[in-house]
Design an enzyme around this catalytic site. Sequence first.
Site, short mmCIF file in Angstrom:
data_model
loop_
_atom_site.label_atom_id
_atom_site.label_comp_id
_atom_site.label_asym_id
_atom_site.label_seq_id
_atom_site.Cartn_x
_atom_site.Cartn_y
_atom_site.Cartn_z
N THR A 138 5.37 6.01 4.54
CA THR A 138 6.12 5.87 3.29
C THR A 138 7.62 5.71 3.54
O THR A 138 8.14 6.19 4.54
CB THR A 138 5.88 7.12 2.43
OG1 THR A 138 6.77 7.11 1.32
CG2 THR A 138 6.14 8.41 3.20
N ASP A 139 8.29 5.09 2.56
CA ASP A 139 9.75 4.98 2.65
C ASP A 139 10.43 6.33 2.41
O ASP A 139 11.62 6.50 2.69
CB ASP A 139 10.28 3.94 1.64
CG ASP A 139 9.92 4.24 0.19
OD1 ASP A 139 9.19 5.23 -0.06
OD2 ASP A 139 10.38 3.49 -0.70
N GLU A 140 9.67 7.31 1.89
CA GLU A 140 10.29 8.60 1.56
C GLU A 140 10.78 9.35 2.79
O GLU A 140 11.58 10.29 2.67
CB GLU A 140 9.30 9.47 0.77
CG GLU A 140 8.87 8.81 -0.53
CD GLU A 140 8.40 9.77 -1.60
OE1 GLU A 140 8.48 11.00 -1.39
OE2 GLU A 140 7.95 9.29 -2.65
N TYR A 163 6.04 16.79 1.10
CA TYR A 163 5.25 15.57 1.35
C TYR A 163 5.95 14.67 2.36
O TYR A 163 5.37 14.29 3.39
CB TYR A 163 5.02 14.80 0.03
CG TYR A 163 4.57 13.37 0.26
CD1 TYR A 163 3.32 13.09 0.78
CD2 TYR A 163 5.43 12.29 -0.03
CE1 TYR A 163 2.90 11.77 1.01
CE2 TYR A 163 5.03 10.98 0.19
CZ TYR A 163 3.77 10.72 0.71
OH TYR A 163 3.38 9.43 0.95
N LYS A 167 4.90 13.54 6.22
CA LYS A 167 4.71 12.14 6.64
C LYS A 167 5.66 11.80 7.80
O LYS A 167 5.29 11.07 8.73
CB LYS A 167 4.93 11.18 5.46
CG LYS A 167 3.89 11.25 4.37
CD LYS A 167 2.47 10.85 4.80
CE LYS A 167 2.32 9.38 5.13
NZ LYS A 167 0.90 9.02 5.37
P1 NAD Z 1 -4.44 8.86 -2.49
O1 NAD Z 1 -4.02 10.26 -2.73
O2 NAD Z 1 -4.80 8.00 -3.64
O3 NAD Z 1 -5.67 8.82 -1.47
C1 NAD Z 1 -5.72 9.62 -0.34
C2 NAD Z 1 -7.17 9.63 0.17
O4 NAD Z 1 -7.21 10.42 1.37
C3 NAD Z 1 -8.16 10.25 -0.81
O5 NAD Z 1 -9.31 9.44 -0.90
C4 NAD Z 1 -8.50 11.60 -0.19
O6 NAD Z 1 -9.80 12.07 -0.51
C5 NAD Z 1 -8.33 11.30 1.30
N1 NAD Z 1 -8.05 12.50 2.09
C6 NAD Z 1 -7.14 13.48 1.83
N2 NAD Z 1 -7.19 14.42 2.78
C7 NAD Z 1 -8.14 14.03 3.68
C8 NAD Z 1 -8.63 14.59 4.89
N3 NAD Z 1 -8.16 15.74 5.37
N4 NAD Z 1 -9.59 13.91 5.55
C9 NAD Z 1 -10.09 12.73 5.07
N5 NAD Z 1 -9.66 12.18 3.92
C10 NAD Z 1 -8.69 12.81 3.23
O7 NAD Z 1 -3.25 8.21 -1.65
P2 NAD Z 1 -2.68 6.72 -1.65
O8 NAD Z 1 -1.65 6.61 -2.71
O9 NAD Z 1 -3.80 5.78 -1.60
O10 NAD Z 1 -1.91 6.71 -0.24
C11 NAD Z 1 -2.57 6.31 0.95
C12 NAD Z 1 -1.59 6.37 2.10
O11 NAD Z 1 -0.50 5.49 1.84
C13 NAD Z 1 -0.98 7.74 2.34
O12 NAD Z 1 -0.87 7.93 3.73
C14 NAD Z 1 0.40 7.65 1.70
O13 NAD Z 1 1.30 8.51 2.33
C15 NAD Z 1 0.75 6.19 1.95
N6 NAD Z 1 1.67 5.56 0.99
C16 NAD Z 1 1.42 5.63 -0.35
C17 NAD Z 1 2.27 4.96 -1.23
C18 NAD Z 1 2.02 4.97 -2.72
O14 NAD Z 1 2.85 4.47 -3.48
N7 NAD Z 1 0.91 5.49 -3.20
C19 NAD Z 1 3.37 4.25 -0.74
C20 NAD Z 1 3.61 4.23 0.65
C21 NAD Z 1 2.74 4.88 1.50
O1 DAU Z 2 7.89 5.76 -2.20
C1 DAU Z 2 6.57 5.82 -1.79
C2 DAU Z 2 5.88 7.02 -2.43
O2 DAU Z 2 5.67 6.68 -3.81
C3 DAU Z 2 4.56 7.38 -1.76
O3 DAU Z 2 4.81 7.77 -0.44
C4 DAU Z 2 3.87 8.53 -2.51
O4 DAU Z 2 2.61 8.80 -1.93
C5 DAU Z 2 3.68 8.09 -3.95
O5 DAU Z 2 3.11 9.15 -4.70
C6 DAU Z 2 5.02 7.67 -4.57
O6 DAU Z 2 5.88 8.83 -4.71
P1 DAU Z 2 6.77 9.04 -6.00
O7 DAU Z 2 7.12 10.46 -6.10
O8 DAU Z 2 7.89 8.07 -6.05
O9 DAU Z 2 5.69 8.61 -7.13
P2 DAU Z 2 5.41 9.21 -8.59
O10 DAU Z 2 4.50 8.24 -9.26
O11 DAU Z 2 4.99 10.64 -8.54
O12 DAU Z 2 6.83 9.14 -9.29
C7 DAU Z 2 7.53 7.93 -9.43
C8 DAU Z 2 8.87 8.26 -10.06
O13 DAU Z 2 8.63 8.68 -11.42
C9 DAU Z 2 9.59 9.42 -9.40
O14 DAU Z 2 10.99 9.18 -9.43
C10 DAU Z 2 9.23 10.63 -10.27
C11 DAU Z 2 9.09 10.02 -11.65
N1 DAU Z 2 8.10 10.65 -12.54
C12 DAU Z 2 6.85 10.89 -12.06
C13 DAU Z 2 5.91 11.46 -12.86
C14 DAU Z 2 4.51 11.77 -12.33
C15 DAU Z 2 8.44 10.92 -13.87
O15 DAU Z 2 9.59 10.67 -14.31
N2 DAU Z 2 7.48 11.48 -14.67
C16 DAU Z 2 6.23 11.77 -14.22
O16 DAU Z 2 5.40 12.32 -15.00
#
Ligand code: NAD
Ligand code: DAU
Length: 362
Positions: A138-140, A163, A167
């Site tokens: 992630t970019d975080e 989180y 990561k």
């Molecule tokens: P998600 O939470 O939707 O899915 C995560 C999956 O991992 C789930 O199916 C869960 O059951 C599985 N999991 C959790 N713990 C586990 C374990 N111990 N063993 C096996 N499986 C397990 O997450 P996502 O949003 O699909 O993110 C996937 C990946 O991409 C993560 O590594 C996250 O850090 C990264 N990522 C997410 C975003 C985003 O915007 N969602 C952006 C950049 C990077």
């Molecule tokens: O940047 C990549 C990340 O993006 C991934 O690594 C994470 O797995 C993914 O969950 C996401 O993180 P964020 O914290 O940015 O996503 P979220 O959807 O929780 O929130 C997006 C933005 O919106 C953040 O600034 C918080 C805000 N927010 C979120 C929720 C759930 C609100 O204002 N209200 C809300 O109810």
Amino acid sequence: MNKTMLVTGGAGFIGSNFIRYVFERTGFKGKIVNLDKLTYAGNPENLADIRKKYGERYVFVKGDICDFKLLGQLFKKHNFDTVAHFAAESHVDRSIFGPKDFIETNIHGTFALLETARQTWLATPGGAKGKRFHHVSTDEVYGSLGKTGKFKETTPYDPRSPYSSSKAASDHLARAYFHTYGLPVTISNCSNNYGPYHFPEKLIPLIILNALEGKPLPVYGDGLQVRDWLYVEDHCAAIWRIINKGRVGETYNVGGNCEMANIDVVKGICAALEKFSPSAGNAALGSKKYLGLIKYVKDRPGHDRRYAIDFSKIKRELGWRPSVTFKEGLTRTVVWYLANGVWVRSVRTGEYRKWIDKNYKR
Ligand code: NAD
Ligand code: DAU
């Protein structure tokens, strides 16, 4: 390469989109083993269509990436040439309320996978030739930006939440396995994804579903935090390209060139809903419009102010760039949530957990 691929976390949001993308869009002829613990975020029904269509070429295993014994068995049985590692605890708010699972899965789990790949791949006569371990991150990890600038691959790590810290630790481990043992690792650091199968705790699906149900639309703090949004299929395409063409040992930043303040994202969702499911015809809203549901709430502790990605490296080296505009991606997403009421209801009510408990024992 890519004959037998282990995908971890493939029942989650991005992992399930990735498996569908690989089978349907790349000409992939091999087999995918999806290892997923099925936490609250994992739903094997995200891939019900793929299971039916690809039969034995798609194998689902319920299990934990921290389980060394299981990993050893799977590597031995399937002889993986590729690992695409998505499994993680992914929600920042949850990491604030309870960091333990984040440390377990994101750090220990990544370690278990790297170590199993090292022990299996590097012990064979050909070594790790033709193998690839791709770590999805992630970019975080880079922390928070001021008003200007973008994250580059060389930006120093400065994670702020449990989180992002977990990561960051996993990224360091992945890099260490490349430098120390020569494990063929690549890493991608991506910005915020959105699209189908996004679990409705995250901003975009939460706002869509709350709005349709006439519930408040929670905006943290002043709503001026900026995220760089990328349609999930574009992220999947980037990962596939890195796995196949990326240079071993390298990190690639992936982003949408789409900086938006949270409040504008929420307003954009309201506008899309007015178009595809007008508030006037929605009994849950009474006489309100979707916009009237917006509610500013207490801010997230340690809330990062701004993220923006410089993706010039992957563009220059691998020819990848985002292809879906935010307007188009948001339309597709809203339409998907409107058309997939069964999935939404089972996730919102928790029904899918009962189904998992009945059908997936381990
Ligand atoms: P998600 O939470 O939707 O899915 C995560 C999956 O991992 C789930 O199916 C869960 O059951 C599985 N999991 C959790 N713990 C586990 C374990 N111990 N063993 C096996 N499986 C397990 O997450 P996502 O949003 O699909 O993110 C996937 C990946 O991409 C993560 O590594 C996250 O850090 C990264 N990522 C997410 C975003 C985003 O915007 N969602 C952006 C950049 C990077
Ligand atoms: O940047 C990549 C990340 O993006 C991934 O690594 C994470 O797995 C993914 O969950 C996401 O993180 P964020 O914290 O940015 O996503 P979220 O959807 O929780 O929130 C997006 C933005 O919106 C953040 O600034 C918080 C805000 N927010 C979120 C929720 C759930 C609100 O204002 N209200 C809300 O109810």
